[in-house]
Design an enzyme around this catalytic site. Structure first.
Site, PDB file in Angstrom:
ATOM      1  N   GLU A 222       0.795  -1.226   0.000  1.00 32.54           N
ATOM      2  CA  GLU A 222       0.000   0.000   0.000  1.00 32.54           C
ATOM      3  C   GLU A 222       0.823   1.268   0.000  1.00 32.54           C
ATOM      4  O   GLU A 222       0.423   2.275  -0.568  1.00 32.54           O
ATOM      5  CB  GLU A 222      -0.934   0.019   1.223  1.00 32.54           C
ATOM      6  CG  GLU A 222      -2.093  -0.932   1.115  1.00 32.54           C
ATOM      7  CD  GLU A 222      -3.004  -0.848   2.326  1.00 32.54           C
ATOM      8  OE1 GLU A 222      -3.263   0.259   2.793  1.00 32.54           O
ATOM      9  OE2 GLU A 222      -3.451  -1.902   2.803  1.00 32.54           O
TER      10      GLU A 222
ATOM     11  N   ASP B 226      -2.552  -4.348   3.479  1.00 33.58           N
ATOM     12  CA  ASP B 226      -2.748  -4.599   4.913  1.00 33.58           C
ATOM     13  C   ASP B 226      -3.718  -5.752   5.153  1.00 33.58           C
ATOM     14  O   ASP B 226      -4.526  -6.109   4.294  1.00 33.58           O
ATOM     15  CB  ASP B 226      -3.256  -3.338   5.612  1.00 33.58           C
ATOM     16  CG  ASP B 226      -2.163  -2.280   5.728  1.00 33.58           C
ATOM     17  OD1 ASP B 226      -0.979  -2.636   5.571  1.00 33.58           O
ATOM     18  OD2 ASP B 226      -2.498  -1.098   5.956  1.00 33.58           O
TER      19      ASP B 226
ATOM     20  N   ASP C 140      -6.344  -6.061   7.116  1.00 34.80           N
ATOM     21  CA  ASP C 140      -7.728  -5.842   7.527  1.00 34.80           C
ATOM     22  C   ASP C 140      -8.645  -5.781   6.309  1.00 34.80           C
ATOM     23  O   ASP C 140      -8.229  -6.008   5.174  1.00 34.80           O
ATOM     24  CB  ASP C 140      -7.847  -4.572   8.382  1.00 34.80           C
ATOM     25  CG  ASP C 140      -7.321  -3.337   7.641  1.00 34.80           C
ATOM     26  OD1 ASP C 140      -7.029  -3.443   6.429  1.00 34.80           O
ATOM     27  OD2 ASP C 140      -7.195  -2.283   8.276  1.00 34.80           O
TER      28      ASP C 140
ATOM     29  N   TYR D 207       0.933  -4.634  13.446  1.00 28.60           N
ATOM     30  CA  TYR D 207      -0.117  -3.872  12.763  1.00 28.60           C
ATOM     31  C   TYR D 207      -0.951  -3.074  13.756  1.00 28.60           C
ATOM     32  O   TYR D 207      -1.339  -3.583  14.808  1.00 28.60           O
ATOM     33  CB  TYR D 207      -1.007  -4.828  11.970  1.00 28.60           C
ATOM     34  CG  TYR D 207      -1.923  -4.117  11.014  1.00 28.60           C
ATOM     35  CD1 TYR D 207      -1.416  -3.205  10.087  1.00 28.60           C
ATOM     36  CD2 TYR D 207      -3.290  -4.350  11.031  1.00 28.60           C
ATOM     37  CE1 TYR D 207      -2.250  -2.552   9.209  1.00 28.60           C
ATOM     38  CE2 TYR D 207      -4.141  -3.701  10.147  1.00 28.60           C
ATOM     39  CZ  TYR D 207      -3.613  -2.807   9.235  1.00 28.60           C
ATOM     40  OH  TYR D 207      -4.444  -2.149   8.365  1.00 28.60           O
TER      41      TYR D 207
ATOM     42  N   HIS E 233      -5.379 -10.709  15.287  1.00 28.09           N
ATOM     43  CA  HIS E 233      -4.176 -11.543  15.281  1.00 28.09           C
ATOM     44  C   HIS E 233      -3.368 -11.323  16.567  1.00 28.09           C
ATOM     45  O   HIS E 233      -3.137 -12.229  17.335  1.00 28.09           O
ATOM     46  CB  HIS E 233      -3.326 -11.222  14.056  1.00 28.09           C
ATOM     47  CG  HIS E 233      -3.999 -11.565  12.774  1.00 28.09           C
ATOM     48  ND1 HIS E 233      -4.143 -12.856  12.331  1.00 28.09           N
ATOM     49  CD2 HIS E 233      -4.596 -10.778  11.841  1.00 28.09           C
ATOM     50  CE1 HIS E 233      -4.783 -12.858  11.170  1.00 28.09           C
ATOM     51  NE2 HIS E 233      -5.070 -11.607  10.854  1.00 28.09           N
TER      52      HIS E 233
ATOM     53  N   ARG F 238      -3.958  -1.564  13.503  1.00 26.92           N
ATOM     54  CA  ARG F 238      -5.426  -1.581  13.535  1.00 26.92           C
ATOM     55  C   ARG F 238      -5.870  -2.966  13.976  1.00 26.92           C
ATOM     56  O   ARG F 238      -5.888  -3.894  13.184  1.00 26.92           O
ATOM     57  CB  ARG F 238      -6.006  -1.227  12.166  1.00 26.92           C
ATOM     58  CG  ARG F 238      -5.747   0.215  11.765  1.00 26.92           C
ATOM     59  CD  ARG F 238      -6.547   0.635  10.548  1.00 26.92           C
ATOM     60  NE  ARG F 238      -6.171   1.983  10.151  1.00 26.92           N
ATOM     61  CZ  ARG F 238      -5.328   2.273   9.165  1.00 26.92           C
ATOM     62  NH1 ARG F 238      -4.784   1.287   8.471  1.00 26.92           N
ATOM     63  NH2 ARG F 238      -5.033   3.509   8.870  1.00 26.92           N
TER      64      ARG F 238
ATOM     65  N   GLU G  99     -10.059  -3.276   4.811  1.00 28.62           N
ATOM     66  CA  GLU G  99      -9.680  -2.238   3.853  1.00 28.62           C
ATOM     67  C   GLU G  99      -8.544  -2.733   2.963  1.00 28.62           C
ATOM     68  O   GLU G  99      -8.551  -2.537   1.746  1.00 28.62           O
ATOM     69  CB  GLU G  99      -9.249  -0.967   4.612  1.00 28.62           C
ATOM     70  CG  GLU G  99      -9.404   0.312   3.841  1.00 28.62           C
ATOM     71  CD  GLU G  99     -10.853   0.751   3.707  1.00 28.62           C
ATOM     72  OE1 GLU G  99     -11.152   1.423   2.709  1.00 28.62           O
ATOM     73  OE2 GLU G  99     -11.678   0.412   4.572  1.00 28.62           O
TER      74      GLU G  99
END
Length: 767
Positions: free
Chosen positions: A9, A82, A84, A287, A332, A289, A86
């Site tokens: 990303e 990523d 998630d 990560y 996770h 989020r 999104e």
């Protein structure tokens, strides 16, 4: 042909990952989403099952071409956005836009950017998870439907250029409701009685404080209490010591990191997430989020090793935390350092502070609980039903407190919970030293700061880790909420003190009510909230909004079909839209009558005007109404008649400048000073209601100097009197024969020759 293409990303993430992969891998960035719904059109086929139509933004065209070429030249494409929803949607959009063959396209995820994690992900690729994609798509489509159908209603019924959003509108509702609690709060005072005692058996006369269990409503009642204390005896009725344990907080989730960074460092939610993102992309933390408080076995073992080396084995206590939030997505691991043995990092001051906070919280979660001894002494007073109570707390073993202590949102207590109390026995007689009755005032609820708002949204089940920061940013950007900074005010309070047999009285002062970075609704935010609550209760209902989040979770788990979920929402919602269009707006409810102007007898009102919140004095018999803008921080719902009338003090004359009156007022473009036909703007720090003559003259003369400077050419040329270089609002420019020409970047205006100026003139197409 290139062997492998990895698409991530962000460029920073690409740079970090590239270090871990060999020469057979090329890593490129998609710079976030590669396509989205168009900004201006609904682009959702409602009749055809809510299918969205996506477009590639113009600014992404060149990037898409580069990625398409690179993907075509690679044997294998790895989509590494990523982990998630999104990120999963970004991977899916990439596969569609780049026309990737699913047979040679692999999806990889990792929750930390370390060599082991990247190589393990390469060994365990999977396909794009369409359940996660559809959960993200459902959120995007639902929010687009709400925004596109509600916003035009607001334009017609409330005010042009307004907008609404599903989660944002509920967040504004929380802030508005809290503001109304504050507006309606009635401050009351009472007297708190605190005594200083020592034991009659104590030769050292060690003093300790105890508070009377009852508070007194009036000064007379407090005085009567002190009178009763003069001849009273005080005996220890009970002395209890309770050992207890204080346990460490679990490692950080997204919301708890946002809250703690806000409390400890005054960081905004968006600041916290931006810094955490940089730490993640540099491979320094996992990560950022996540709803999970779980730690991997590797992290648990690393924590134990560090704790034993720093403090000894008695400080270590392996502890597994469980994620309790229902529907926790992508759970996770908690946010933790990727390498626990790295106590510090290189970076900006903010990055260092946030990393240290994450490191301490992670390690402290694996340390033993602190041993606390809580002591409570209950003191009986002769001829009195109520008691004095002393409470104290002593840390016998610091445990995790040696490394880290969590902050709290509550106001500091007036008690003495941390005081160490002397050992006293039941039946022991106490000697009073002084007894003080101090006037104390009740306090209204606190306005939310960003951290408290996130906490409340999470408690209600509204939003998810990825939504908190954009939700708060949006409601501030739309002007529905603003960050308030309120200076402290002074007030007097009374204190009565009994010492020996004398009671003395004194009046002291204290500061109260100071605020910084608290979220307050604007007038337009309150008006929009009220309209939506009245006409769209479904959208504004807390439980409904939380249930929508659960539906998204069910879609992510493959238990719900996304277009059916949207359909179940849309039908009743659209019925409300149709009803609102045909319903009279009821704009009268947006006007608040404050009273009557004593000078004219006309009605004084507060309302939203074309240029914002204002007060108005009606005109009669052909007279025009008079208007005045509200000051920053004033609300239509809270302003008093007296405050409103004071706003009509403008325009006001503050003195003379030469032969001209200096008049201060507020116009379309803000506060100004006028002298004759000339104007000078007030600075943001100037208050038009209190500005002095001396300050007004300063502004006038500064404006005159600026005008002279702007009209005086920087440079003229003997070769041609019409060619000049002037200073303009946006910098220096060339003026020639009635037309203006921009000076190219990097050229110093005062050094340009006549020939160079002509060259710029001749090569520029004027408008």
């Amino acid at each position: 042909m290139q062997e492998n293409l990895v698409i991530v990303e962000s460029p920073a993430k690409a740079k970090t990952i590239e270090k871990f992969l060999g020469k057979d891998f090329v890593v490129k960035s998609s710079f976030g989403h590669i396509r989205d719904l168009p900004k201006r059109d609904l682009s959702i086929d409602i009749e055809g099952g809510f299918i969205p139509t996506y477009e590639i933004p113009q600014e992404k065209g060149k990037l898409v071409a580069e990625l398409t070429k690179a993907a075509a030249a690679a044997k294998t494409v790895w989509l590494a956005s990523d982990e998630d929803r999104e990120g999963e949607a970004i991977a899916w959009h990439l596969s569609k836009v780049l026309n990737l063959n699913l047979d040679n396209t692999k999806r990889i995820v990792f929750h930390e950017i370390t060599k082991n994690a990247i190589l393990k992900a390469i060994e365990e690729p999977r396909r794009v998870d369409m359940n996660l994609v559809n959960a993200q798509q459902a959120r995007r489509v639902l929010d687009r439907l709400v925004g596109f159908e509600l916003s035009p209603i607001l334009w017609k019924k409330v005010r042009p250029a307004l907008s609404a959003g599903r989660v944002q509108s509920v967040a504004v509702r929380l802030i508005v409701e809290r503001e109304r609690e504050i507006i309606n709060f009635v401050v009351t005072s009472s007297y708190r009685v605190v005594a200083q005692f020592y034991s009659a058996n104590d030769s050292n006369k060690t003093l300790f404080k105890a508070e009377f269990a009852e508070r007194f409503a009036t000064k007379e009642e407090a005085m009567a209490m002190l009178e009763r204390c003069k001849g009273a005896t005080f005996v220890v009725e009970k002395s209890e010591m309770k050992p207890t344990k204080r346990y460490p907080a679990p490692p950080f989730t997204t919301s708890t990191l946002q809250q703690e960074a806000g409390r400890k460092f005054a960081m905004s939610v968006s600041q916290t997430m931006s810094i955490a993102q940089k730490l993640y992309e540099r491979g320094l933390i996992t990560y950022m989020r996540t709803d999970s408080v779980n730690l991997s076995d590797l992290a648990l073992n690393s924590c134990k090793k560090e704790i034993c080396e720093m403090f000894g084995e008695k400080y270590s206590s392996r502890r597994n935390y469980t994620t309790h939030s229902k529907g926790a997505q992508e759970a996770h691991e908690a946010i933790r350092p990727t390498y626990i043995n790295n106590h510090t990092i290189e970076g900006t001051a903010a990055e260092k502070r946030l990393y240290e906070l994450i490191w301490k919280r992670t390690v402290a979660s694996q340390m033993v609980a602190a041993d606390i001894n809580r002591t409570t002494i209950t003191i009986a007073m002769s001829d009195e039903a109520q008691h004095f109570v002393a409470t104290g707390e002593v840390v016998d073993f610091d445990g995790f407190l040696r490394l880290y202590s969590e902050s709290h949102d509550e106001e500091p207590s007036e008690g003495n919970e941390s005081a160490k109390l002397p050992a006293v026995s039941e039946g022991e007689v106490l000697v009073r030293q002084t007894i003080t009755a101090t006037e104390r005032f009740s306090t209204p609820p606190m306005r939310f700061n960003e951290a408290l708002l996130v906490k409340r949204l999470e408690e209600l089940g509204i939003g998810r880790p990825s939504t908190y920061a954009p939700t708060i940013s949006t409601i501030i950007a739309r002007g529905y909420v603003e960050k308030s900074a309120k200076p402290a005010e002074k007030r007097n309070y009374t204190q009565l003190t009994l010492k020996g047999s004398n009671i003395t009285e004194k009046v002291a002062s204290e500061n109260y009510g100071a605020e910084k970075n608290r979220l307050a609704p604007t007038d337009i935010g309150m008006v929009v909230n009220d309209y939506l609550e009245q006409n769209f209760p479904l959208v504004m209902d807390y439980n409904f909004t939380a249930n929508v989040e659960k539906e998204f979770d069910r879609i992510a788990e493959g238990e719900q079909e996304w277009s059916k979920m949207i359909g179940d929402f849309y039908t009743p919602f659209h019925d409300l839209v149709d009803k609102a269009i045909t319903t009279q707006a009821g704009k009268g409810s947006q006007v608040r009558v404050l009273g009557t102007d004593p000078a004219t007898g006309h009605t004084v009102k507060a309302r939203i005007g074309r240029f914002g919140p204002m007060v108005e004095i009606d005109g009669e018999n052909g007279e025009k109404p008079r208007f005045a803008s509200l000051k920053k921080g004033q609300l239509i719902e809270a302003i008093t008649l007296e405050e409103a009338l004071s706003l009509f003090a403008l325009p006001r004359t503050v003195g003379k400048y030469g032969d001209e009156d200096i008049v201060v007022g507020i116009g379309k473009f803000g506060a100004y000073v006028r002298y004759g036909k000339a104007f000078a703007s007030l600075a943001k720090s100037d208050d038009p209601y209190t500005i002095t003559h001396e300050r007004a003259v300063e502004l006038i003369e500064a404006q005159k100097r600026a005008t002279v400077s702007a009209s005086t050419p920087l440079k003229t040329f003997a070769e041609d009197g019409e060619l000049t270089i002037k200073n303009g609002r946006y910098g220096a420019y060339i003026a020639y024969k009635g037309k203006n020409y921009r000076i190219p970047k990097g050229k110093r205006a005062e050094l340009l020759s006549y020939e160079e100026c002509l060259k710029i003139v001749n090569s520029t197409k004027t408008k």
